[in-house]
Scaffold this motif. Sequence first.
Motif, short mmCIF file in Angstrom:
data_model
loop_
_atom_site.label_atom_id
_atom_site.label_comp_id
_atom_site.label_asym_id
_atom_site.label_seq_id
_atom_site.Cartn_x
_atom_site.Cartn_y
_atom_site.Cartn_z
N THR A 1 0.98 5.02 2.36
CA THR A 1 1.63 3.84 1.79
C THR A 1 0.87 2.59 2.19
OG1 THR A 1 3.76 4.98 1.92
CG2 THR A 1 3.80 2.59 1.64
N ASN B 1 5.81 5.53 6.78
CA ASN B 1 6.51 4.58 5.92
C ASN B 1 7.23 5.25 4.76
OD1 ASN B 1 5.68 1.94 7.11
ND2 ASN B 1 3.64 2.74 6.67
N SER B 2 6.75 6.40 4.32
CA SER B 2 7.34 7.08 3.16
C SER B 2 7.79 8.50 3.45
CB SER B 2 6.33 7.12 2.00
OG SER B 2 5.93 5.83 1.62
#
Length: 242
Positions: free
Chosen positions: A122, A9-10
Amino acid sequence: MILAIDAGNSRIKWGLRDGPRWRARGWRENCAVGQLAALWRPLPPPRQIIVANVAGDAMKTALRAQLQHWPTEPHWVTAQREQCGVKNGYDDPARLGGDRWAALIAAWGRLRRGCVVANVGTAVTVDALNDHGEFLGGFIVPGSILMRHALAANTAGIDAGDAPAYQPYPRTTDNAVYSGGLAAIAGAIERMTRQIAQRDAAPPCLLGGGGAASVAPLLPFAAEIIDNLVLDGLIRIARTCS
């Protein structure tokens, strides 16, 4: 050689595996995906490229562009009903994230017994394997930063400021939010571990992700922090596909 890519996600984590060892490893924030081709171009051409991508179709397109200097077609991992000794207990097996599936496969390959596999990023995933290699299910909860941002966005008088360290009895709002988030994550991991212990012997716990080192000291049992558990699982999957 196998190039394994974990697009979360990051961050995008990657590693080039040459037999039993990593020849190169690295990471970039998702917003810097355009820098990867320059990092990868000097590397020896991989025989296989395997990717776990939970960052959406735009990331898949961006990664394809960064890999186009090699003729090898990437293999995009989707969770199977059974693979590498792990049986997928999800109601719809393909809906399980490829990163979670790879981490479960890595954990089973390492331990060959029931365990808890937690990735503290995340989002936080806390997954359960039993002694027969069956994935029983798992929790997904917000990571510490998401928790702080949610409170800042939906309450008055609470911001998303960082605190220097976990405090068991916080005396400032910033520390109450920060420490409360870590305690909630540790609580989810402890809860899953206790649930498995009611079925089987007390399971080991494997932790991964950028927040693992912050959460591990809060657990009432020893947990092993393993860097790049997802990449390890991707390599194991790639070897079954070769």
